[in-house]
Scaffold this motif. Structure first.
Motif, mmCIF file in Angstrom:
data_model
loop_
_atom_site.group_PDB
_atom_site.id
_atom_site.type_symbol
_atom_site.label_atom_id
_atom_site.label_comp_id
_atom_site.label_asym_id
_atom_site.label_seq_id
_atom_site.Cartn_x
_atom_site.Cartn_y
_atom_site.Cartn_z
ATOM 1 N N VAL A 67 -20.730 35.858 -11.356
ATOM 2 C CA VAL A 67 -21.244 36.713 -10.284
ATOM 3 C C VAL A 67 -22.390 36.021 -9.545
ATOM 4 N N ALA A 68 -23.328 35.455 -10.297
ATOM 5 C CA ALA A 68 -24.478 34.796 -9.679
ATOM 6 C C ALA A 68 -24.050 33.605 -8.832
ATOM 7 N N ASP A 69 -23.088 32.819 -9.331
ATOM 8 C CA ASP A 69 -22.619 31.642 -8.586
ATOM 9 C C ASP A 69 -22.004 32.036 -7.244
ATOM 10 N N ARG A 70 -21.254 33.118 -7.241
ATOM 11 C CA ARG A 70 -20.637 33.552 -5.985
ATOM 12 C C ARG A 70 -21.681 34.059 -4.999
ATOM 13 N N ILE A 71 -22.710 34.728 -5.493
ATOM 14 C CA ILE A 71 -23.795 35.197 -4.616
ATOM 15 C C ILE A 71 -24.552 34.014 -4.026
ATOM 16 N N THR A 72 -24.970 33.080 -4.871
ATOM 17 C CA THR A 72 -25.791 31.962 -4.392
ATOM 18 C C THR A 72 -24.992 30.995 -3.529
ATOM 19 N N ALA A 73 -23.669 30.996 -3.676
ATOM 20 C CA ALA A 73 -22.825 30.090 -2.883
ATOM 21 C C ALA A 73 -22.816 30.468 -1.401
ATOM 22 N N VAL A 74 -23.136 31.729 -1.078
ATOM 23 C CA VAL A 74 -23.095 32.160 0.324
ATOM 24 C C VAL A 74 -24.480 32.190 0.962
ATOM 25 N N LEU A 75 -25.491 31.699 0.251
ATOM 26 C CA LEU A 75 -26.828 31.662 0.832
ATOM 27 C C LEU A 75 -26.845 30.701 2.013
ATOM 28 N N PRO A 76 -27.517 31.087 3.087
ATOM 29 C CA PRO A 76 -27.503 30.242 4.296
ATOM 30 C C PRO A 76 -28.282 28.942 4.111
ATOM 31 N N GLY A 77 -27.643 27.825 4.424
ATOM 32 C CA GLY A 77 -28.309 26.527 4.464
ATOM 33 C C GLY A 77 -28.967 26.089 3.178
ATOM 34 N N SER A 78 -28.358 26.389 2.036
ATOM 35 C CA SER A 78 -28.979 26.008 0.769
ATOM 36 C C SER A 78 -27.939 25.395 -0.161
ATOM 37 N N ALA A 199 -21.328 41.306 0.024
ATOM 38 C CA ALA A 199 -20.118 41.454 0.828
ATOM 39 C C ALA A 199 -19.561 40.087 1.221
ATOM 40 N N ARG A 200 -20.435 39.173 1.635
ATOM 41 C CA ARG A 200 -20.000 37.823 2.006
ATOM 42 C C ARG A 200 -19.416 37.076 0.799
ATOM 43 N N ALA A 201 -19.915 37.422 -0.398
ATOM 44 C CA ALA A 201 -19.445 36.767 -1.617
ATOM 45 C C ALA A 201 -18.164 37.384 -2.153
ATOM 46 N N GLY A 202 -17.643 38.398 -1.477
ATOM 47 C CA GLY A 202 -16.373 38.990 -1.887
ATOM 48 C C GLY A 202 -16.500 40.151 -2.855
ATOM 49 N N PHE A 203 -17.680 40.766 -2.922
ATOM 50 C CA PHE A 203 -17.880 41.939 -3.776
ATOM 51 C C PHE A 203 -17.924 43.183 -2.894
ATOM 52 N N ASP A 204 -17.349 44.252 -3.385
ATOM 53 C CA ASP A 204 -17.199 45.487 -2.608
ATOM 54 C C ASP A 204 -18.562 46.157 -2.387
ATOM 55 N N PRO A 205 -19.066 46.191 -1.146
ATOM 56 C CA PRO A 205 -20.387 46.775 -0.896
ATOM 57 C C PRO A 205 -20.450 48.271 -1.161
ATOM 58 N N ALA A 206 -19.301 48.943 -1.153
ATOM 59 C CA ALA A 206 -19.297 50.380 -1.456
ATOM 60 C C ALA A 206 -19.758 50.643 -2.885
ATOM 61 N N GLY A 248 -18.849 46.224 5.808
ATOM 62 C CA GLY A 248 -17.425 46.328 5.484
ATOM 63 C C GLY A 248 -16.607 45.174 6.042
ATOM 64 N N PRO A 249 -16.774 44.831 7.333
ATOM 65 C CA PRO A 249 -16.009 43.700 7.881
ATOM 66 C C PRO A 249 -16.321 42.367 7.192
ATOM 67 N N LEU A 250 -17.558 42.192 6.734
ATOM 68 C CA LEU A 250 -17.914 40.967 6.007
ATOM 69 C C LEU A 250 -17.129 40.886 4.705
ATOM 70 N N TYR A 251 -16.991 42.022 4.044
ATOM 71 C CA TYR A 251 -16.230 42.072 2.797
ATOM 72 C C TYR A 251 -14.759 41.796 3.052
ATOM 73 N N GLN A 252 -14.217 42.408 4.102
ATOM 74 C CA GLN A 252 -12.802 42.198 4.421
ATOM 75 C C GLN A 252 -12.534 40.733 4.761
ATOM 76 N N ALA A 253 -13.454 40.102 5.492
ATOM 77 C CA ALA A 253 -13.287 38.702 5.857
ATOM 78 C C ALA A 253 -13.335 37.797 4.636
ATOM 79 N N SER A 254 -14.117 38.190 3.640
ATOM 80 C CA SER A 254 -14.274 37.363 2.440
ATOM 81 C C SER A 254 -13.032 37.369 1.564
ATOM 82 N N GLN A 255 -12.156 38.358 1.753
ATOM 83 C CA GLN A 255 -10.997 38.499 0.880
ATOM 84 C C GLN A 255 -9.959 37.396 1.080
#
Length: 266
Positions: A67-78, A199-206, A248-255
């Motif tokens: 979970v942490a790897d997927r979150i940190t992978a979408v951080l901007p410019g890092s 959401a960008r990392a592919g986790f459901d924001p709901a 929501g659209p960010l999550y859908q795009a990540s799928q």
């Protein structure tokens, strides 16, 4: 009185020269360099690792790191490599520190019912780091210290006992290392940024709403330690509900991207 005027002028000067904007456009006073803050983060993390029991449960570690790897992978410019540690504790808590350090307590895994809910918390904590909230808190403590020196000068106090009192008021006496309790303004900002990250990392924001509903049920009115300085449950859930249309659209795009599964069998 002249001393007070000089010190007060210096305080305003320091504040003005170090004003920055957070990612959401909020004004911040940051007195420390990123290098200094990252050294503080690394030192605090090493201290926590010595004080807490590190989990060697392979499944727990795989899950939390996934979970942490997927979150940190979408951080901007890092391209920073984040160090993720799971601690054996009943605490319903997690934290992230400058320099790329994440700690998750096993108690949180009993409340976060799935990977999406865990991502809510990790995204929130990482958001604190990328929004420079740690620097902001330490800077506020620094400025408050100057303010207390002004008061001491006015009152002719010795300062040592007063220092202990105002350090305790800032949370320094009860917290590990330099970790200070964040204010509600910072917490709300981390909620906004964190739900975007997940959401960008592919986790459901709901599921962020479900997570905080679970938190609200935990431990009666006070809730777990993670909620001690946070906005009220109702306020937080209202804000996250309003955010769903945006993320929501960010999550859908990540799928459409290929992402590692982070399922965990409890």
């Amino acid at each position: 009185m002249k001393i007070l005027v000089i010190l007060f002028t210096a305080l305003l000067f320091l504040s003005g020269c170090a004003t920055h904007q957070s990612p959401t456009g909020r004004n911040q006073v940051l007195l420390f360099s990123s290098e200094e803050i990252e050294l503080m983060g690394a030192s605090s993390f090493e201290h926590i690792k010595r004080q807490e029991t590190i989990s060697h449960n392979a499944e727990q570690n795989r899950y939390v790191n996934c979970v942490a790897d997927r979150i940190t992978a979408v951080l901007p410019g890092s391209d920073l490599s984040w160090d993720v540690i799971v601690f054996e504790s009943e605490q319903v808590n997690a934290f992230a520190l400058p320099g790329g350090h994440i700690g998750v307590y096993t108690g949180l895994l009993q409340v976060a019912e799935n990977e999406h809910q865990l991502a809510t918390v990790i995204g929130h904590e990482v958001a604190h780091v990328i929004a420079n909230h740690s620097n902001e808190q330490v800077s506020r403590a620094q400025l408050s210290g100057i303010g207390m020196q002004i008061a001491d000068a006015a009152l002719g106090a010795g300062g040592s006992s007063n220092k202990e009192l105002y350090m305790a008021a800032l949370g320094l006496g009860a917290q590990v290392g330099f970790i200070l309790p964040y204010g509600r303004e910072q917490e709300s900002e981390a909620d906004i940024m964190g739900v975007e990250l997940m959401a960008r990392a592919g986790f459901d924001p709901a599921q962020s709403i479900e997570l905080w509903l679970n938190m609200a049920k935990r431990g009666g009115e006070q809730g777990p330690e993670l909620l001690s300085t946070h906005p009220s449950h109702g306020h937080r859930i209202d804000d996250l509900t309003k955010m769903q249309q945006q993320v929501g659209p960010l999550y859908q795009a990540s799928q459409s991207a290929d992402k590692n599964s982070c399922h965990f069998m409890k």
